[in-house]
Design a protein around this motif. Structure first.
Motif, short mmCIF file in Angstrom:
data_model
loop_
_atom_site.label_atom_id
_atom_site.label_comp_id
_atom_site.label_asym_id
_atom_site.label_seq_id
_atom_site.Cartn_x
_atom_site.Cartn_y
_atom_site.Cartn_z
N VAL A 227 -3.15 17.85 4.69
CA VAL A 227 -1.97 17.69 5.26
C VAL A 227 -2.21 17.58 6.87
CG1 VAL A 227 0.27 19.05 5.85
CG2 VAL A 227 -0.87 19.29 3.70
N ASP A 228 -1.90 16.28 7.38
CA ASP A 228 -2.36 16.00 8.80
C ASP A 228 -1.02 16.06 9.36
OD1 ASP A 228 -3.22 15.01 11.08
OD2 ASP A 228 -3.93 13.05 10.22
N LEU A 229 -1.10 17.38 10.24
CA LEU A 229 0.37 17.50 11.28
C LEU A 229 0.03 16.96 12.58
CD1 LEU A 229 1.46 20.91 9.99
CD2 LEU A 229 2.06 18.80 9.22
N ASP A 230 -1.46 16.42 12.69
CA ASP A 230 -1.58 16.21 14.20
C ASP A 230 -1.52 14.75 14.56
OD1 ASP A 230 -2.62 16.72 16.85
OD2 ASP A 230 -4.71 16.18 16.13
N HIS A 231 -1.96 13.86 13.23
CA HIS A 231 -1.90 12.30 13.39
C HIS A 231 -2.75 11.63 14.71
CE1 HIS A 231 0.90 12.58 10.41
NE2 HIS A 231 1.73 13.17 10.88
N SER A 232 -4.01 12.48 14.74
CA SER A 232 -4.77 11.83 15.90
C SER A 232 -6.13 11.34 15.33
CB SER A 232 -5.30 13.16 16.61
OG SER A 232 -5.82 13.88 16.05
N LEU B 46 -0.89 14.63 2.00
CA LEU B 46 0.49 14.82 1.72
C LEU B 46 1.05 15.18 3.23
CD1 LEU B 46 0.13 17.43 -1.09
CD2 LEU B 46 0.58 14.91 -1.29
N ALA B 47 2.29 15.07 3.03
CA ALA B 47 3.18 15.11 4.48
C ALA B 47 3.38 16.21 5.10
CB ALA B 47 4.46 14.21 4.18
N SER B 48 3.41 17.49 4.12
CA SER B 48 3.94 18.57 4.61
C SER B 48 3.20 19.87 3.94
CB SER B 48 5.34 18.86 4.70
OG SER B 48 5.96 18.96 3.41
N GLU B 49 2.92 20.96 4.54
CA GLU B 49 2.36 22.02 3.75
C GLU B 49 3.34 22.69 2.61
OE1 GLU B 49 0.36 26.32 4.70
OE2 GLU B 49 1.29 25.42 6.62
N ALA B 50 4.57 22.37 2.71
CA ALA B 50 5.28 22.69 1.59
C ALA B 50 5.08 21.79 0.42
CB ALA B 50 6.77 22.59 2.02
N ASP C 41 -1.58 19.43 17.50
CA ASP C 41 -2.09 19.49 18.76
C ASP C 41 -3.62 19.87 18.53
OD1 ASP C 41 0.11 19.31 20.23
OD2 ASP C 41 0.63 21.38 20.31
N LEU C 42 -4.25 19.49 17.33
CA LEU C 42 -5.66 19.98 17.15
C LEU C 42 -6.56 19.25 17.92
CD1 LEU C 42 -7.89 21.12 15.08
CD2 LEU C 42 -7.62 18.83 13.97
N LYS C 43 -6.37 18.21 18.34
CA LYS C 43 -7.18 17.35 19.35
C LYS C 43 -7.14 17.66 20.73
CE LYS C 43 -8.58 12.50 20.95
NZ LYS C 43 -8.17 11.13 20.76
N ARG C 44 -5.67 18.14 21.17
CA ARG C 44 -5.74 18.63 22.32
C ARG C 44 -6.47 19.98 22.53
NH1 ARG C 44 0.28 20.38 24.27
NH2 ARG C 44 -0.46 22.21 22.82
N GLN D 213 -10.48 11.48 11.30
CA GLN D 213 -11.77 11.24 11.33
C GLN D 213 -12.35 12.57 10.22
OE1 GLN D 213 -14.15 12.04 14.63
NE2 GLN D 213 -16.10 11.47 13.87
N ILE D 214 -11.60 13.71 10.26
CA ILE D 214 -11.83 14.84 9.46
C ILE D 214 -11.47 14.38 8.08
CG2 ILE D 214 -11.15 17.12 8.99
CD1 ILE D 214 -11.15 17.98 11.80
#
Length: 415
Positions: free
Chosen positions: A53-58, A79-83, A103-106, A63-64
């Motif tokens: 589930v990619d919430l950062d889209h960076s 998948l789009a969301s954790e739900a 904000d993973l990359k930030r 890469q991960i």
């Protein structure tokens, strides 16, 4: 010697003309030898279905995701969301998922500690381990690359940066299970339990059959007493009975029918006769089947031969004792059929002995599989010396001797 040879041949003839005994004594171990390792042929779980589930889209989160998709352990879908991931998890479409937070990359660029939550199904130990390791490798590889780039931006040479990031490199190699496969760890231990259970059931079935035939050949106790009281049945005993005239056609000897009645030499022959096929199957397992399956084998061949001999004799003696005590063809199989799994856990191979209750730590030594599994793993896979497994060998010898002594004593009482 004549009694020994006669009983040896008679036992083989009776065993190999009994379809049920042949099935348990020979056919079942051979089938199990090929069938049981088959589900574990891949050794390790691969391409386990998981989700990201990619919430950062960076660029970092993508890469991960790519590194996770490249792992042979994981079959990744996004998948789009954790739900949505939780719903797929509960429906069984995936066995785990990772959430790349906003904000993973930030956070990484600012030098803050970033956390990537990973959820897996702990009900399945192997799948749970595969999911955690797969995501840990993907995130760890990307994290190492980020650290090296940061050190390089500060002017640190690449070789120095590698040394600073990992000053003490660790390479873990499983010495006796290089592939760290589940089958290589499980099957050699279970093989001893298969040999034990099939031999115990076969011996119990054969001796139980003879006991049933003995019971059918004797009159009911009440009828027997009435015949004796009326003089219609005269009980004789001793050598002179061969020459004593019978007082009635209903006269019969007090000794049991010859199917079950024998001397100590005869019981020895029966135990040896039942142990020989089992020992040959043990040699087949250790000598060829493990090699064909790619498991560790051949560490200490002479000591392994001695182990198989002691183990087979102990199981044969205990199986005969069980059949003689139960005196029923099917009863031994009914008792032993569902005991394999508890005995395997009590052996100390899949579950630490120290974690067992103290009473079970003592009771587990009543089964030949406990010392046999410990000794076989050490001898066949690890190449241990005979001295290293002396306690296990002694335990097998004591079990076999005790079972044989009880067999002789119980057998001598059967009239």
């Amino acid at each position: 010697m004549a009694t020994f040879l006669r009983e040896l041949l008679a036992t083989w003839r009776a065993a190999f003309t009994d379809a049920g005994t042949v099935l348990l004594l020979v056919i079942a171990p051979v089938i199990y030898g090929f069938f049981y390792p088959w589900p574990y042929s891949t050794e390790v779980a691969q391409r386990v279905p998981v989700a990201v589930v990619d919430l950062d889209h960076s660029a970092l989160s993508r890469q991960i995701t790519r590194f996770a998709q490249a792992s042979p352990r994981l079959a990744v879908q996004t998948l789009a969301s954790e739900a949505e991931a939780k719903q797929a998890f509960w429906e069984g479409r995936i066995v785990g998922y990772a959430v790349l937070p906003r904000d993973l990359k930030r956070d990484v660029l600012r030098g803050r500690q970033a956390v990537v939550p990973v959820a897996a199904n702990g009900s399945y130990l192997l799948l749970n381990k595969t999911v955690l390791y797969g995501f840990a490798e993907a995130v760890g590889t990307v994290s190492a690359g980020i650290e090296l780039r940061q050190l390089g931006a500060r002017g640190v040479a690449p070789d120095v940066a590698n040394a600073l990031r990992d000053p003490v490199p660790l390479q873990a190699v499983a010495q006796f299970n290089p592939a760290e496969g589940y089958g290589s760890s499980l099957v050699p231990a279970v093989a001893m339990l298969i040999l034990q259970q099939t031999l115990l059931m076969a011996a119990g079935m054969l001796i139980g059959t003879w006991a049933e035939q003995e019971a059918e050949s004797e009159p009911e106790p009440v009828l027997r007493q009435q015949l004796q009281n009326s003089g219609a049945l005269r009980v004789t005993d001793g050598p002179e009975s061969d020459h004593a005239p019978a007082s009635h056609e209903g006269s019969m000897p007090a000794a049991a029918p010859p199917l079950l009645r024998t001397t100590a030499a005869g019981w020895t022959a029966r135990v040896v006769a039942l142990a020989v096929p089992n020992a040959l199957l043990g040699a087949f397992y250790f000598g060829w089947l493990f090699q064909w399956q790619g498991y560790g084998h051949g560490g200490n061949v002479p000591a392994s031969v001695l182990l198989i001999a002691l183990f087979s004799l102990a199981c044969a003696a205990l199986g005969c004792l069980l059949g003689l005590a139960l005196r029923n063809r099917e009863r031994a199989m009914q008792l032993l059929l569902f005991g394999a799994l508890p005995l395997f856990f009590l052996s100390g191979h899949p579950w630490p002995v120290s974690a067992l209750p103290e009473a079970l730590q003592l009771l587990r030594w009543l089964s030949p599989s406990t010392p046999a599994i410990e000794a076989s793993i050490r001898l066949n896979q690890m190449g241990a010396s005979l001295a290293d497994v002396a306690p296990q060998m002694l335990a097998l010898a004591v079990l076999g001797a005790t079972g044989f002594a009880a067999l002789i004593r119980l057998g001598s009482k059967r009239r």
